[in-house]
Enzyme design. Sequence first.
Site, PDB file in Angstrom:
ATOM      1  N   ASP A  41      -0.793  19.509  30.209  1.00  0.00           N
ATOM      2  CA  ASP A  41      -1.497  18.331  29.685  1.00  0.00           C
ATOM      3  C   ASP A  41      -1.824  17.308  30.785  1.00  0.00           C
ATOM      4  O   ASP A  41      -1.108  17.216  31.776  1.00  0.00           O
ATOM      5  CB  ASP A  41      -0.626  17.684  28.598  1.00  0.00           C
ATOM      6  CG  ASP A  41      -1.430  16.749  27.704  1.00  0.00           C
ATOM      7  OD1 ASP A  41      -2.674  16.817  27.725  1.00  0.00           O
ATOM      8  OD2 ASP A  41      -0.806  15.950  26.987  1.00  0.00           O
ATOM      9  N   ARG A  45      -7.172  12.968  31.872  1.00  0.00           N
ATOM     10  CA  ARG A  45      -6.805  11.703  32.518  1.00  0.00           C
ATOM     11  C   ARG A  45      -6.921  11.803  34.036  1.00  0.00           C
ATOM     12  O   ARG A  45      -7.349  10.874  34.711  1.00  0.00           O
ATOM     13  CB  ARG A  45      -5.375  11.303  32.117  1.00  0.00           C
ATOM     14  CG  ARG A  45      -5.320  10.598  30.781  1.00  0.00           C
ATOM     15  CD  ARG A  45      -3.930  10.565  30.215  1.00  0.00           C
ATOM     16  NE  ARG A  45      -3.633  11.801  29.490  1.00  0.00           N
ATOM     17  CZ  ARG A  45      -2.476  12.039  28.899  1.00  0.00           C
ATOM     18  NH1 ARG A  45      -1.499  11.142  28.972  1.00  0.00           N
ATOM     19  NH2 ARG A  45      -2.295  13.170  28.240  1.00  0.00           N
ATOM     20  N   HIS A  58      -9.920  20.122  34.202  1.00  0.00           N
ATOM     21  CA  HIS A  58      -9.509  21.425  33.658  1.00  0.00           C
ATOM     22  C   HIS A  58      -9.508  22.496  34.755  1.00  0.00           C
ATOM     23  O   HIS A  58      -8.621  23.340  34.824  1.00  0.00           O
ATOM     24  CB  HIS A  58     -10.433  21.850  32.518  1.00  0.00           C
ATOM     25  CG  HIS A  58     -10.314  20.976  31.303  1.00  0.00           C
ATOM     26  ND1 HIS A  58      -9.105  20.603  30.768  1.00  0.00           N
ATOM     27  CD2 HIS A  58     -11.264  20.385  30.519  1.00  0.00           C
ATOM     28  CE1 HIS A  58      -9.303  19.824  29.701  1.00  0.00           C
ATOM     29  NE2 HIS A  58     -10.609  19.681  29.540  1.00  0.00           N
ATOM     30  N   LEU A 152       7.461  39.373  35.755  1.00  0.00           N
ATOM     31  CA  LEU A 152       7.352  38.148  34.947  1.00  0.00           C
ATOM     32  C   LEU A 152       6.445  38.434  33.758  1.00  0.00           C
ATOM     33  O   LEU A 152       5.438  39.120  33.900  1.00  0.00           O
ATOM     34  CB  LEU A 152       6.720  37.026  35.802  1.00  0.00           C
ATOM     35  CG  LEU A 152       6.323  35.728  35.093  1.00  0.00           C
ATOM     36  CD1 LEU A 152       7.551  34.906  34.733  1.00  0.00           C
ATOM     37  CD2 LEU A 152       5.398  34.877  35.969  1.00  0.00           C
ATOM     38  N   ARG A 209       6.780  19.077  29.816  1.00  0.00           N
ATOM     39  CA  ARG A 209       5.514  18.449  29.427  1.00  0.00           C
ATOM     40  C   ARG A 209       5.129  17.392  30.443  1.00  0.00           C
ATOM     41  O   ARG A 209       5.789  16.368  30.567  1.00  0.00           O
ATOM     42  CB  ARG A 209       5.568  17.827  28.029  1.00  0.00           C
ATOM     43  CG  ARG A 209       4.195  17.279  27.639  1.00  0.00           C
ATOM     44  CD  ARG A 209       3.949  17.225  26.172  1.00  0.00           C
ATOM     45  NE  ARG A 209       2.533  16.935  25.947  1.00  0.00           N
ATOM     46  CZ  ARG A 209       1.920  17.026  24.804  1.00  0.00           C
ATOM     47  NH1 ARG A 209       2.578  17.405  23.737  1.00  0.00           N
ATOM     48  NH2 ARG A 209       0.630  16.763  24.687  1.00  0.00           N
TER      49      ARG A 209
HETATM   50  C1  IPE Z   1      -1.553  20.043  23.951  1.00  0.00           C
HETATM   51  O1  IPE Z   1      -2.241  19.027  24.572  1.00  0.00           O
HETATM   52  C2  IPE Z   1      -2.333  21.307  23.997  1.00  0.00           C
HETATM   53  C3  IPE Z   1      -2.540  21.887  25.314  1.00  0.00           C
HETATM   54  C4  IPE Z   1      -2.100  21.416  26.442  1.00  0.00           C
HETATM   55  C5  IPE Z   1      -3.299  23.091  25.335  1.00  0.00           C
HETATM   56  P1  IPE Z   1      -3.182  18.018  23.741  1.00  0.00           P
HETATM   57  O2  IPE Z   1      -3.770  17.093  24.731  1.00  0.00           O
HETATM   58  O3  IPE Z   1      -4.116  18.794  22.889  1.00  0.00           O
HETATM   59  O4  IPE Z   1      -2.124  17.307  22.793  1.00  0.00           O
HETATM   60  P2  IPE Z   1      -2.178  15.928  22.036  1.00  0.00           P
HETATM   61  O5  IPE Z   1      -3.480  15.873  21.305  1.00  0.00           O
HETATM   62  O6  IPE Z   1      -2.084  14.852  23.068  1.00  0.00           O
HETATM   63  O7  IPE Z   1      -0.989  15.948  21.140  1.00  0.00           O
HETATM   64  C1  IPE Z   2      -4.832  19.533  28.715  1.00  0.00           C
HETATM   65  O1  IPE Z   2      -5.430  18.390  29.244  1.00  0.00           O
HETATM   66  C2  IPE Z   2      -5.808  20.664  28.540  1.00  0.00           C
HETATM   67  C3  IPE Z   2      -6.083  20.998  27.138  1.00  0.00           C
HETATM   68  C4  IPE Z   2      -5.553  20.455  26.098  1.00  0.00           C
HETATM   69  C5  IPE Z   2      -7.044  22.046  26.934  1.00  0.00           C
HETATM   70  P1  IPE Z   2      -6.168  17.345  28.317  1.00  0.00           P
HETATM   71  O2  IPE Z   2      -7.599  17.695  28.256  1.00  0.00           O
HETATM   72  O3  IPE Z   2      -5.488  17.217  27.002  1.00  0.00           O
HETATM   73  O4  IPE Z   2      -5.970  16.030  29.164  1.00  0.00           O
HETATM   74  P2  IPE Z   2      -5.702  14.569  28.627  1.00  0.00           P
HETATM   75  O5  IPE Z   2      -4.507  14.641  27.732  1.00  0.00           O
HETATM   76  O6  IPE Z   2      -6.942  14.158  27.892  1.00  0.00           O
HETATM   77  O7  IPE Z   2      -5.453  13.767  29.853  1.00  0.00           O
HETATM   78 MG    MG Z   3      -3.994  16.012  26.332  1.00  0.00          MG
END
Ligand code: IPE
Ligand code: IPE
Ligand code: MG
Length: 263
Positions: A41, A45, A58, A152, A209
Amino acid sequence: MLKGAVNRRRATEKDLPRDEKTLRSLLDPSRLPRHVAVIMDGNGRWAVKRGLPRSVGHRAGADSLREIVHLCAELGIGVLSAYAFSTENWRRPSEEVNFLMNLFVEYAGREVGELKRNGIRTRVIGRVDGLPPEVLDAVRMLEEETREGTRLVLNLAVNYGARWEIVDAVRAIAGEVQAGKLEPEEIDEAVIGTHLYTAGLPDPDLRIRPAAEFRVSNFLLWQLAYTEFYITPVLWPDFGRVDFLQALVSYQRRERRFGGVNR
Ligand code: IPE
Ligand code: IPE
Ligand code: MG
């Protein structure tokens, strides 16, 4: 006394060394987690902070994954589960969803050779049937090409949602009961476990996380029953070997009880 107890229970630790050599020297190789789960995650940001489109985040996140996968293989961790796309992520704008789907196809094509060479058996966990055909093809290719790997197990969670995983397990079990293959009284924790996408694998010992979120976000609800949580403010694209080793050191400082008492 009390201070020590509180420190031990922190989900993240600020006093950990930041160099790989020292961190490695702190690790007890005989007590490594057998299964680590990571919620990748903070990509968005990371990009926004730099004035870049989320897609760049990404892409950088995919590079972090490569680094952590190979570190896990090197350390002798048996299973790594990485959350790449949730069943709720379809709520994002279609351009972002399409980008993520294409990125998966690209990642699979680019990484398959090295995954295979390093003995990394790669599986996709989630509702794969709900993925676009070209993504499904990449999933099948990745699983097929790497199936002989023994070093793994890499679970890539794509179109994954823990509630759907449980729904799928319940449906399969109900089908077996209906077919007369299973008695309702025979359904226990083990039976449910063998109908989940993670059948045959140990539950995660450690769940990491990044991006300072304290949520579960529908990841491995059943399997996380006794997992240790590690949360760090580091955003996933910045998350590297040192961050992973810090999580392992923190994990090894925890006292796990599984509901019992340690003497
Ligand atoms: C969780 O992250 C899912 C993945 C990293 C694939 P999100 O960014 O979707 O989660 P929330 O919305 O902050 O809970
Ligand atoms: C995690 O990063 C990737 C996916 C959920 C696919 P985010 O895209 O959720 O990044 P933030 O949380 O917006 O920073
Ligand atoms: Mg996110």
